[in-house]
Design a protein around this motif. Structure first.
Motif: not given
Length: 162
Positions: A26-32
């Motif tokens: 989720g963090a990678i998705r948000v930051l992407s």
């Protein structure tokens, strides 16, 4: 129903690992998403004339966790040309310079924890900004305004799936 031989520590460990994986994804998705928004905004802002293409090509981002790059976006978005001759430029491209700057910033500031680093790698980007022209300023403002909402939504999504 659990039988007496159930290893509660193992069950707890597996559940914790699953939760960490979901949070990490989720963090990678948000930051992407945020990185893409910032880069797209910065590459399309039209407050300066990019004569060679290097400045716009030097805009990109990396997502870092504990100094490790998890995802990045550095791509040539315009053709590099010499403004005097009209010929294609040789030598270091804006994209190469941006990657080098991002790696330097990772070493200096993001060796621990999470980070989204958005750069304009050409050494004259600050000079362009100092003339009142927008290279990354509004992209930074976009990130600062959107990140709290995106993190709040991530927390809601993680809590729903728990």
């Amino acid at each position: 129903m659990l039988n007496p031989s159930t290893n509660f520590r193992e069950v707890f460990r597996q559940q914790a690992e699953k939760a960490v994986r979901k949070l990490t994804q989720g963090a990678i998705r948000v930051l992407s998403y945020l990185g893409e928004q910032c880069v797209n905004h910065a590459r399309t802002v039209d407050t300066y004339r990019d004569q060679t293409g290097n400045l716009r090509n030097s805009i990109g981002y990396v997502i870092v966790r504990n100094g490790e790059i998890l995802k990045s976006n550095f791509q040539q978005s315009v053709t590099n040309r010499n403004p005097k001759t009209g010929r294609f430029e040789s030598g270091k491209t804006g994209t190469q310079v941006a990657k080098e700057l991002a790696n330097q910033l990772i070493n200096d500031f993001a060796s621990e924890g999470w980070g989204l680093i958005v750069v304009a790698g050409m050494n004259y980007a600050l000079a362009v900004e100092s003339r009142g022209l927008d290279v990354l300023t509004t992209a930074e403002q976009l990130a600062k305004s959107e990140l709290p909402n995106l993190l709040r939504q991530l927390q809601i999504d993680v809590n729903k799936s728990a």
